[in-house]
Write an enzyme that holds these catalytic residues in place. Sequence first.
Site, short mmCIF file in Angstrom:
data_model
loop_
_atom_site.label_atom_id
_atom_site.label_comp_id
_atom_site.label_asym_id
_atom_site.label_seq_id
_atom_site.Cartn_x
_atom_site.Cartn_y
_atom_site.Cartn_z
CD1 TRP A 1 44.43 0.85 -6.59
CD2 TRP A 1 44.16 2.56 -8.13
NE1 TRP A 1 43.81 2.16 -5.81
CE2 TRP A 1 44.27 3.17 -6.70
CE3 TRP A 1 44.32 3.60 -9.14
CZ2 TRP A 1 44.00 4.78 -6.75
CZ3 TRP A 1 43.98 4.82 -8.84
CH2 TRP A 1 44.09 5.44 -7.45
CG HIS B 1 47.25 5.84 2.78
ND1 HIS B 1 46.85 6.65 1.73
CD2 HIS B 1 47.96 4.90 2.44
CE1 HIS B 1 47.74 6.12 0.75
NE2 HIS B 1 48.30 5.05 0.89
CG ASP C 1 44.81 3.59 -2.41
OD1 ASP C 1 44.76 2.50 -2.13
OD2 ASP C 1 45.51 4.22 -3.29
CD GLU C 2 42.57 8.61 0.47
OE1 GLU C 2 43.59 9.08 1.14
OE2 GLU C 2 42.39 9.74 -0.53
CD GLU D 1 45.68 9.45 4.43
OE1 GLU D 1 44.78 9.15 3.65
OE2 GLU D 1 46.79 9.44 4.10
CG HIS E 1 44.46 8.96 -4.19
ND1 HIS E 1 44.48 9.06 -2.86
CD2 HIS E 1 44.56 7.66 -4.60
CE1 HIS E 1 44.65 7.86 -2.48
NE2 HIS E 1 44.83 6.93 -3.31
CD GLU F 1 46.70 10.01 -0.22
OE1 GLU F 1 46.27 10.93 -0.93
OE2 GLU F 1 46.56 9.05 0.57
CD GLU G 1 43.38 12.58 -3.02
OE1 GLU G 1 44.49 12.67 -2.84
OE2 GLU G 1 42.57 11.85 -2.41
CB THR H 1 40.57 11.60 2.54
OG1 THR H 1 41.40 10.99 3.27
CG2 THR H 1 40.98 13.18 2.34
FE LIG Z 1 44.96 10.22 1.70
FE LIG Z 2 44.35 10.71 -1.40
#
Ligand SMILES: [Fe+2]
Ligand SMILES: [Fe+2]
Length: 413
Positions: A109, A279, A275-276, A243, A193, A190, A152, A246
């Site tokens: 995305w 990760h 996403d976090e 991670e 974000h 990242e 971020e 977050t």
């Molecule tokens: Fe992250």
């Molecule tokens: Fe992030």
Amino acid sequence: MNMAALIFYSSSAAAAASPSSILFKHNSSSTTGRCCSSSSPGLAIPLASNLHSAAGADHHIKKAFRPPLQVEEQVTHSMPAEKVEMFKSLEDWAEKHVLTLLKPVEKSWQPQDFLPEPSSQGFLEEVEELRKRAMEIPDAYYVCLVGDMITEEALPTYQTMLNSFDGVRDETGASLSSWAIWTRAWTAEENRHGDLLRHYLYLSGRVHMRQIEKTIQYLIGCGMYIKTENCPYRGFIYTSFQERATFISHSNTARHAKQHGDMKLAQICGTIAADEKRHEAAYTRIVEKLFQIDPDGAVIAFADMMKKKIVMPAHLMFDGRDGRLFHHFSAVAQRLGIYTAKDYADIMEFFVGKWKVEGLVGLSGEGKKAQEFLCSLAPRFRKLEKRAEERAKQQALPTMVRFSWIFDREVQL
Ligand SMILES: [Fe+2]
Ligand SMILES: [Fe+2]
């Protein structure tokens, strides 16, 4: 991002801070002469003169730039040299088990997928709708969202931090080692974000963009000191923890946005949270591997990081005014339930279970001590937090603080 440093600054758990607690030097707490200092145990913020107020005979000497918040005592390169070779020998493993958790760019995305399209006829209308939705959301929520966004946006600091770890750093800036490929691609993922949150906040009209931009400039200039000692064991334990933190925080801002009726903002925060999570899976897998091949080294590093406490990435946050900005932002996040001391304890407990610390066998004396410490950590921490919470409840009046990010409006801590 986040706020477990509220643990460090404000809670009773700070009383248990290890001797290696960070000492902060506060160079210029205020451009207006107002200062904030902390009385928290384990935290010393000596106040020095304003950067711009040259005095006496040296008034004609141009002063060198100094970050407003500095960490005075720092430990470097604690990992033995032979372990560097171990990380080099894990390159193939990392290619198969870590790089596979990255998403191809074409399938990723992009911030624009969630924002009004500037080339479309309906752009202004879409912005108007976004601003109408944003009007329904309280200031305290915006403080949390801005704090998350600023965290971020300090991404250059995090890439620098990953490249400070011995044995896994990107030696050239375009290295083809698996570790370096991961670090660059992780950074690139990242990077979306902060971009997305920043664009959203800009369009919302609810926040003081210039103050926010100043905070980002200050924060990147200050850096961060997370006590990982250039050691990838400590570093990947830190990133696993971070991670997950977050993920929790962005999931909670998504949940709150939904409650305030803003489904688009909820989608934005939820997408970042996903996403976090991915990760977190990657870093957790690396630490899992370290527990398999060197349980003693891994358990000692884990206990060491937990003793020192996880310092949050934006702990040196400053807006040019509030010397305790990070503490204040963390307190609002705690009150709203975006990221709390309970979350911090839950994460500790989660990793003790995930990395099967209790079942480790064949450890050295130091390893066994680390194991014992880790297994009793979360309950002890919760007890301390409960006491701190009870003390806070006894406070007669709620504390109100002005945040420059929202045009100096007051928000309850
Ligand atoms: Fe992250
Ligand atoms: Fe992030």
